[in-house]
Scaffold this active site. Structure first.
Site, PDB file in Angstrom:
ATOM      1  N   HIS A 272       1.912   4.358  35.204  1.00 32.45           N
ATOM      2  CA  HIS A 272       2.795   4.791  36.291  1.00 32.45           C
ATOM      3  C   HIS A 272       2.004   5.273  37.507  1.00 32.45           C
ATOM      4  O   HIS A 272       2.353   6.258  38.141  1.00 32.45           O
ATOM      5  CB  HIS A 272       3.761   5.876  35.797  1.00 32.45           C
ATOM      6  CG  HIS A 272       4.467   5.493  34.543  1.00 32.45           C
ATOM      7  ND1 HIS A 272       5.483   4.554  34.520  1.00 32.45           N
ATOM      8  CD2 HIS A 272       4.264   5.868  33.258  1.00 32.45           C
ATOM      9  CE1 HIS A 272       5.891   4.400  33.270  1.00 32.45           C
ATOM     10  NE2 HIS A 272       5.167   5.171  32.486  1.00 32.45           N
TER      11      HIS A 272
ATOM     12  N   GLY B 257       3.798  -0.481  25.988  1.00 34.12           N
ATOM     13  CA  GLY B 257       4.797  -0.251  24.959  1.00 34.12           C
ATOM     14  C   GLY B 257       5.729   0.844  25.405  1.00 34.12           C
ATOM     15  O   GLY B 257       5.373   1.693  26.223  1.00 34.12           O
TER      16      GLY B 257
ATOM     17  N   GLU C 162       2.665  -0.065  21.809  1.00 33.93           N
ATOM     18  CA  GLU C 162       1.438  -0.228  22.598  1.00 33.93           C
ATOM     19  C   GLU C 162       0.472  -1.175  21.889  1.00 33.93           C
ATOM     20  O   GLU C 162      -0.109  -2.070  22.505  1.00 33.93           O
ATOM     21  CB  GLU C 162       0.761   1.131  22.824  1.00 33.93           C
ATOM     22  CG  GLU C 162       1.552   2.102  23.663  1.00 33.93           C
ATOM     23  CD  GLU C 162       1.475   1.868  25.161  1.00 33.93           C
ATOM     24  OE1 GLU C 162       0.853   0.880  25.601  1.00 33.93           O
ATOM     25  OE2 GLU C 162       2.060   2.682  25.899  1.00 33.93           O
TER      26      GLU C 162
ATOM     27  N   ASP D 133       5.207  -2.491  32.009  1.00 29.78           N
ATOM     28  CA  ASP D 133       6.069  -1.358  31.683  1.00 29.78           C
ATOM     29  C   ASP D 133       7.544  -1.735  31.822  1.00 29.78           C
ATOM     30  O   ASP D 133       8.362  -1.410  30.958  1.00 29.78           O
ATOM     31  CB  ASP D 133       5.735  -0.166  32.580  1.00 29.78           C
ATOM     32  CG  ASP D 133       6.648   1.014  32.342  1.00 29.78           C
ATOM     33  OD1 ASP D 133       6.548   1.635  31.263  1.00 29.78           O
ATOM     34  OD2 ASP D 133       7.502   1.303  33.213  1.00 29.78           O
TER      35      ASP D 133
END
Length: 157
Positions: free
Chosen positions: A121, A9, A48, A131
């Site tokens: 990440h 999210g 999310e 993402d």
């Protein structure tokens, strides 16, 4: 058949423009599908959670064996530490996002779900793709209305 879902999210501001991204993979069938949607005003936690919901709602048959990978400790811990089941028993008293948690549990109970937390990440290919889908959706032009969030916001004076 085992299914893997990578979910993420995004929120540009919290609250702000937001979006979710989902990558569903069925390795045995060699199938990969991507889903995303953006909203004009929402929160990161809502996106999310909505990503996990959409992953479950896209499953066509009941009792699917699915692992959902998320970088959201909010979502992962709520399920794995069983907090959400206590929230449900107390009517989500003083909890945010009851509309989405109710929707999540309706779909969660239809399948065999395992939740896995992954660091965001950190180079996990499919999580990075989720993402990208989420951020692109948040940055899109035709954003939807997150009615659950905007109704909730209007009642918080």
């Amino acid at each position: 058949m085992k299914i893997f879902a990578y979910t993420d999210g995004s929120s540009r501001g919290n609250p702000g423009r937001g979006g979710y991204g989902v990558v569903l993979i069925a390795p045995e069938k060699r199938v990969k599908k991507e889903f995303s949607m953006g909203f004009r005003k929402t929160t990161n936690n809502r996106m999310e959670l909505l990503a996990a919901i959409v992953a479950l709602e896209k499953l066509k048959a009941p009792q699917q064996d699915i692992t959902i990978f998320t970088d959201s400790k909010y979502v992962c811990n709520a399920v794995n530490k069983r907090w959400v089941f206590n929230w449900e028993k107390t009517g989500y008293k003083s909890k945010k996002n009851p509309d989405l948690w109710q929707r999540f549990l309706r779909n969660f109970r239809k399948h065999q779900v395992k939740m896995e937390w992954v660091k965001g990440h950190a180079g996990y290919h499919w999580n990075e793709l989720a993402d990208q889908l989420a951020t692109q959706a948040a940055d899109a032009e035709d954003l939807k209305i997150d009615l659950g969030y905007e109704r909730q916001e209007n009642f918080n004076f």
